[in-house]
Enzyme design. Structure first.
Site, short mmCIF file in Angstrom:
data_model
loop_
_atom_site.label_atom_id
_atom_site.label_comp_id
_atom_site.label_asym_id
_atom_site.label_seq_id
_atom_site.Cartn_x
_atom_site.Cartn_y
_atom_site.Cartn_z
N HIS A 264 0.82 -1.21 0.00
CA HIS A 264 0.00 0.00 0.00
C HIS A 264 0.86 1.26 0.00
O HIS A 264 2.10 1.20 0.05
CB HIS A 264 -0.89 0.02 1.25
CG HIS A 264 -2.04 -0.93 1.20
ND1 HIS A 264 -3.33 -0.54 0.89
CD2 HIS A 264 -2.10 -2.26 1.42
CE1 HIS A 264 -4.13 -1.59 0.93
NE2 HIS A 264 -3.40 -2.66 1.25
N GLU A 340 3.50 -0.25 3.91
CA GLU A 340 3.11 1.12 3.55
C GLU A 340 4.33 1.91 3.09
O GLU A 340 5.40 1.86 3.70
CB GLU A 340 2.47 1.83 4.75
CG GLU A 340 1.19 1.20 5.26
CD GLU A 340 -0.03 1.54 4.42
OE1 GLU A 340 0.12 2.32 3.45
OE2 GLU A 340 -1.13 1.04 4.74
#
Length: 380
Positions: A264, A340
């Site tokens: 992500h 992330e």
């Protein structure tokens, strides 16, 4: 002397902008379109024509109501003349309006929230991968818009081998996730890379470079063609609303999962970090040990990763099981992480020209293979 008016369009793959007023190059008013059937918006991508050597001041008027307004703080938009090399451009935010100021050197220039990853490049990635002897390309099903949900299986299934899954771009505007996957796949398929060869002797990789091709093409930030956030669908996906999750989850049940990374990007935090599944009911000492081992290995491999900043850890039993890494970790009692990356720069290792970008995302993908190599023997 007459001034040629700027022409702005988003009529292309992943384009997103609405022109409110472009009559004055130094006072252009724009706004970002919402994801279809959703309140989410933040991704923008547009082309500016008739631009050379003229100062352009572009105001994105609805930035202050975007999905993650903290993402605009200390943020710089990216631009490109050739759609290959993206660089940061002067950008400011006053709490309501995001303003991009730029004097182009050429007649046409693209602007985007982050370096785009096109559907055509996605097709190139998966179809070039299938040339490798160890790689099979499988179509699991179709999206709402009729696009393929594509899986790359790398490695030959055999008794005792681990099943390692990487999924990316559930949130389509997080394009750094597919750049990460491109770097990872490129290294995994490199026959001269010893770590990759050793891994394929021990594991089979199941790779979904783009979980949300509809949202990607439509220029969405976070949802699919139905306005559904795929990373809240993992407990009860459906073919009608979230076929992307439905078919991938079905394949996971078929193969089993010994490790899962869901890739992500984070709008606000200027760091690379991971988010674990500490709050799932199945959490145990083995899962804790694997998480710590993976983080320690990645910290040793690259200065681009850190573990001091990130999301709050869920209390025991309080994890949201509609999220991919939580559902997978709980159901397969395995190492499962959300990875992330920043839309901004990595503040620990800043680059004023490009910030965190496509190339650095791909390199982190390559480095992550080394971390997997270090822990593969301990996965079960």
């Amino acid at each position: 002397m007459s001034v040629t008016l700027p022409y702005i369009t988003d009529n292309f793959d992943s384009g997103n902008i609405r022109v409110l007023d472009a009559s004055d190059p130094e006072n252009i008013a724009l706004e970002i379109k919402q994801d279809k059937d959703s309140d989410f918006y933040q991704w923008f991508h547009f082309k500016l024509h008739n631009t050379a050597h003229i100062k352009h001041v572009m105001h994105i008027k609805n930035a202050g109501q975007a999905a993650y307004v903290e993402g605009w703080d200390d943020y710089q938009a990216v631009a490109s003349y050739d759609r290959e090399h993206w660089f940061r451009v002067p950008t400011s935010y006053d709490g309501q309006t995001l303003t991009i100021t730029f004097i182009p050197e050429h007649d046409s220039v693209y602007f985007a929230y982050f370096a785009p990853y096109s559907y055509e490049r996605h097709q190139d990635l998966i179809h070039s991968a299938q040339h490798h002897l160890d790689c099979q390309m499988q179509v699991l099903g179709q999206t709402i818009d009729g696009r393929d949900i594509t899986l790359l299986q790398v490695g030959e299934v055999a008794e005792g081998k681990k099943s390692i899954w990487l999924t990316a771009r559930q949130h389509p505007g997080e394009t750094m996730a597919e750049w990460f996957m491109e770097g990872f796949i490129d290294r995994l398929l490199d026959e001269d890379d010893g770590a990759a060869r050793a891994l394929l002797n021990k594991a089979v990789f199941y790779l979904v470079p783009n979980m949300n091709p509809d949202g990607s093409y439509r220029g969405h930030l976070r949802t699919n063609a139905n306005g559904v956030n795929l990373n809240r669908e993992w407990q009860q996906p459906s073919i009608e609303n979230s076929p992307e999750v439905y078919y991938v989850r079905q394949k996971m049940v078929e193969t089993g999962v010994d490790m899962h990374l869901d890739i992500h990007g984070d709008e606000a935090l200027p760091y690379n970090f991971v988010s674990g599944c500490e709050g799932v009911p199945a959490w145990d000492d083995k899962m804790h040990q694997l998480q710590e081992q993976f983080k320690a290995t990645l910290l040793a491999i690259t200065p681009e990763f850190q573990d001091d900043k990130g999301y709050d850890i869920d209390e025991p039993g309080q994890a949201n099981l509609t999220v991919a890494s939580n559902w997978v970790g709980n159901n397969f009692n395995c190492l499962a992480y959300t990875v992330e990356m920043p839309f901004k720069d990595n503040i620990l290792l800043p680059d004023e020209i490009v910030g965190w970008n496509d190339g650095r995302s791909a390199l982190l993908g390559r480095d992550t293979l080394s971390a997997i190599y270090q822990i593969v023997d301990d996965l079960r």
